[in-house]
Structures are given as structure tokens and as C-alpha cells.
Write a protein that holds these residues in place. Sequence first.
Motif, PDB file in Angstrom:
ATOM      1  N   ILE A   1       1.814   4.476  -0.046  1.00 38.78           N
ATOM      2  CA  ILE A   1       3.105   3.872  -0.373  1.00 38.78           C
ATOM      3  C   ILE A   1       4.117   4.153   0.734  1.00 38.78           C
ATOM      4  N   LYS A   2       4.039   5.343   1.315  1.00 41.06           N
ATOM      5  CA  LYS A   2       4.982   5.733   2.366  1.00 41.06           C
ATOM      6  C   LYS A   2       4.611   5.176   3.743  1.00 41.06           C
ATOM      7  N   ASP A   3       3.362   4.769   3.926  1.00 43.03           N
ATOM      8  CA  ASP A   3       2.875   4.310   5.234  1.00 43.03           C
ATOM      9  C   ASP A   3       3.443   2.929   5.571  1.00 43.03           C
ATOM     10  N   ALA A   4       4.217   2.864   6.646  1.00 49.84           N
ATOM     11  CA  ALA A   4       4.866   1.609   7.039  1.00 49.84           C
ATOM     12  C   ALA A   4       3.909   0.627   7.713  1.00 49.84           C
ATOM     13  N   THR A   5       2.735   1.079   8.114  1.00 52.81           N
ATOM     14  CA  THR A   5       1.785   0.181   8.782  1.00 52.81           C
ATOM     15  C   THR A   5       0.995  -0.666   7.791  1.00 52.81           C
ATOM     16  N   ILE A   6       1.071  -0.325   6.513  1.00 52.22           N
ATOM     17  CA  ILE A   6       0.348  -1.063   5.474  1.00 52.22           C
ATOM     18  C   ILE A   6       1.340  -1.897   4.682  1.00 52.22           C
ATOM     19  N   ASN A   7       1.173  -3.211   4.719  1.00 54.82           N
ATOM     20  CA  ASN A   7       2.028  -4.096   3.932  1.00 54.82           C
ATOM     21  C   ASN A   7       1.618  -4.006   2.474  1.00 54.82           C
ATOM     22  N   LYS A   8       2.604  -3.958   1.613  1.00 50.20           N
ATOM     23  CA  LYS A   8       2.347  -3.799   0.181  1.00 50.20           C
ATOM     24  C   LYS A   8       3.438  -4.484  -0.621  1.00 50.20           C
ATOM     25  N   VAL A   9       3.130  -4.764  -1.870  1.00 50.87           N
ATOM     26  CA  VAL A   9       4.093  -5.381  -2.774  1.00 50.87           C
ATOM     27  C   VAL A   9       3.901  -4.742  -4.151  1.00 50.87           C
ATOM     28  N   GLN A  10       5.005  -4.563  -4.875  1.00 57.97           N
ATOM     29  CA  GLN A  10       4.924  -3.930  -6.189  1.00 57.97           C
ATOM     30  C   GLN A  10       5.184  -4.959  -7.275  1.00 57.97           C
ATOM     31  N   PHE A  11       4.308  -4.997  -8.271  1.00 54.18           N
ATOM     32  CA  PHE A  11       4.490  -5.797  -9.467  1.00 54.18           C
ATOM     33  C   PHE A  11       4.497  -4.853 -10.642  1.00 54.18           C
ATOM     34  N   ASP A  12       5.561  -4.903 -11.426  1.00 62.35           N
ATOM     35  CA  ASP A  12       5.800  -3.941 -12.506  1.00 62.35           C
ATOM     36  C   ASP A  12       5.741  -2.540 -11.918  1.00 62.35           C
TER      37      ASP A  12
ATOM     38  N   LEU B   1     -14.390  -3.680   3.388  1.00 57.95           N
ATOM     39  CA  LEU B   1     -13.839  -3.778   2.034  1.00 57.95           C
ATOM     40  C   LEU B   1     -14.157  -5.131   1.402  1.00 57.95           C
ATOM     41  N   SER B   2     -15.263  -5.734   1.814  1.00 61.66           N
ATOM     42  CA  SER B   2     -15.620  -7.059   1.313  1.00 61.66           C
ATOM     43  C   SER B   2     -15.986  -7.061  -0.174  1.00 61.66           C
ATOM     44  N   GLU B   3     -16.320  -5.917  -0.730  1.00 59.96           N
ATOM     45  CA  GLU B   3     -16.685  -5.839  -2.150  1.00 59.96           C
ATOM     46  C   GLU B   3     -15.481  -5.569  -3.058  1.00 59.96           C
ATOM     47  N   VAL B   4     -14.299  -5.424  -2.478  1.00 58.90           N
ATOM     48  CA  VAL B   4     -13.097  -5.121  -3.256  1.00 58.90           C
ATOM     49  C   VAL B   4     -12.593  -6.386  -3.942  1.00 58.90           C
ATOM     50  N   GLU B   5     -12.287  -6.266  -5.245  1.00 59.33           N
ATOM     51  CA  GLU B   5     -11.702  -7.381  -5.982  1.00 59.33           C
ATOM     52  C   GLU B   5     -10.264  -7.540  -5.521  1.00 59.33           C
ATOM     53  N   PHE B   6      -9.849  -8.786  -5.296  1.00 62.97           N
ATOM     54  CA  PHE B   6      -8.505  -9.028  -4.786  1.00 62.97           C
ATOM     55  C   PHE B   6      -7.864 -10.217  -5.484  1.00 62.97           C
ATOM     56  N   VAL B   7      -6.567 -10.334  -5.302  1.00 63.38           N
ATOM     57  CA  VAL B   7      -5.789 -11.482  -5.761  1.00 63.38           C
ATOM     58  C   VAL B   7      -4.919 -11.929  -4.590  1.00 63.38           C
ATOM     59  N   PHE B   8      -4.522 -13.191  -4.593  1.00 67.60           N
ATOM     60  CA  PHE B   8      -3.595 -13.678  -3.580  1.00 67.60           C
ATOM     61  C   PHE B   8      -2.177 -13.466  -4.101  1.00 67.60           C
ATOM     62  N   LEU B   9      -1.369 -12.739  -3.333  1.00 68.37           N
ATOM     63  CA  LEU B   9       0.006 -12.452  -3.729  1.00 68.37           C
ATOM     64  C   LEU B   9       0.961 -12.840  -2.593  1.00 68.37           C
TER      65      LEU B   9
ATOM     66  N   GLU C   1       4.201 -15.806   3.020  1.00 66.69           N
ATOM     67  CA  GLU C   1       2.830 -16.323   2.873  1.00 66.69           C
ATOM     68  C   GLU C   1       2.128 -15.608   1.729  1.00 66.69           C
ATOM     69  N   TYR C   2       0.957 -16.133   1.372  1.00 67.17           N
ATOM     70  CA  TYR C   2       0.096 -15.493   0.372  1.00 67.17           C
ATOM     71  C   TYR C   2      -1.028 -14.767   1.104  1.00 67.17           C
ATOM     72  N   PHE C   3      -1.291 -13.532   0.700  1.00 64.34           N
ATOM     73  CA  PHE C   3      -2.318 -12.714   1.334  1.00 64.34           C
ATOM     74  C   PHE C   3      -3.253 -12.137   0.279  1.00 64.34           C
ATOM     75  N   LYS C   4      -4.471 -11.797   0.721  1.00 63.89           N
ATOM     76  CA  LYS C   4      -5.405 -11.088  -0.154  1.00 63.89           C
ATOM     77  C   LYS C   4      -4.870  -9.677  -0.350  1.00 63.89           C
ATOM     78  N   CYS C   5      -4.664  -9.296  -1.607  1.00 67.65           N
ATOM     79  CA  CYS C   5      -4.141  -7.965  -1.926  1.00 67.65           C
ATOM     80  C   CYS C   5      -4.996  -7.343  -3.023  1.00 67.65           C
ATOM     81  N   ALA C   6      -5.032  -6.019  -3.016  1.00 72.23           N
ATOM     82  CA  ALA C   6      -5.806  -5.303  -4.020  1.00 72.23           C
ATOM     83  C   ALA C   6      -5.035  -4.073  -4.484  1.00 72.23           C
ATOM     84  N   ALA C   7      -5.248  -3.715  -5.734  1.00 71.44           N
ATOM     85  CA  ALA C   7      -4.648  -2.503  -6.293  1.00 71.44           C
ATOM     86  C   ALA C   7      -5.426  -1.288  -5.791  1.00 71.44           C
TER      87      ALA C   7
END
Length: 73
Positions: free
Chosen positions: A10-21, A39-47, A56-62
Motif C-alpha cells: 500500500i505504501k509502495d509508490a511504484t505499484i499502481n493501486k485502487v481502493q474499492f470499499d 502471475l498468469s494464474e492470478v484471478e483479475f478484474v478490469f478496473l 484507462e482500465y487495467f488488469k487488477c487483483a486483490a
Amino acid sequence: MKPLKEKLLIKDATINKVQFDTEWFYKLEDMQFYLKEDLSEVEFVFLPMTIDGEHEYFKCAAFDDIIRGRKEL
């Protein structure tokens, strides 16, 4: 395999992230570069994300999905 702690991600500025709830979603491409893992086996959503002024919309994962989908090389 590199250990992961969500508080540090969460603190790392090199990783783009978005918070929902209350859950954070991390841009999968950034996580792949950070971990240097497949990380090809990771389930993702476009956010939607705004990066450098571009919306833009990107592949994101929890965090939990990333942990479950990591492969040992």
C-alpha cells in the motif's frame, strides 16, 4: 519466492493501486514486475485507474488473489 506484506504494498509508490470499499486492488503488471514472477494464474478484474493523467482500465487483483495465484519458479 519474495515474501509479501500488504501494508508495504500500500505504501509502495511504484505499484499502481485502487481502493474499492475497504479492499485494495493492485495493477497486475506492476505486481509482476515487483515480484519478478509469473502471475498468469492470478484471478483479475478490469478496473479504472488514472495513471499520469490517462484514464484507462487495467488488469487488477486483490492481495488474496495474488497470494493464491503465485507460482514458484
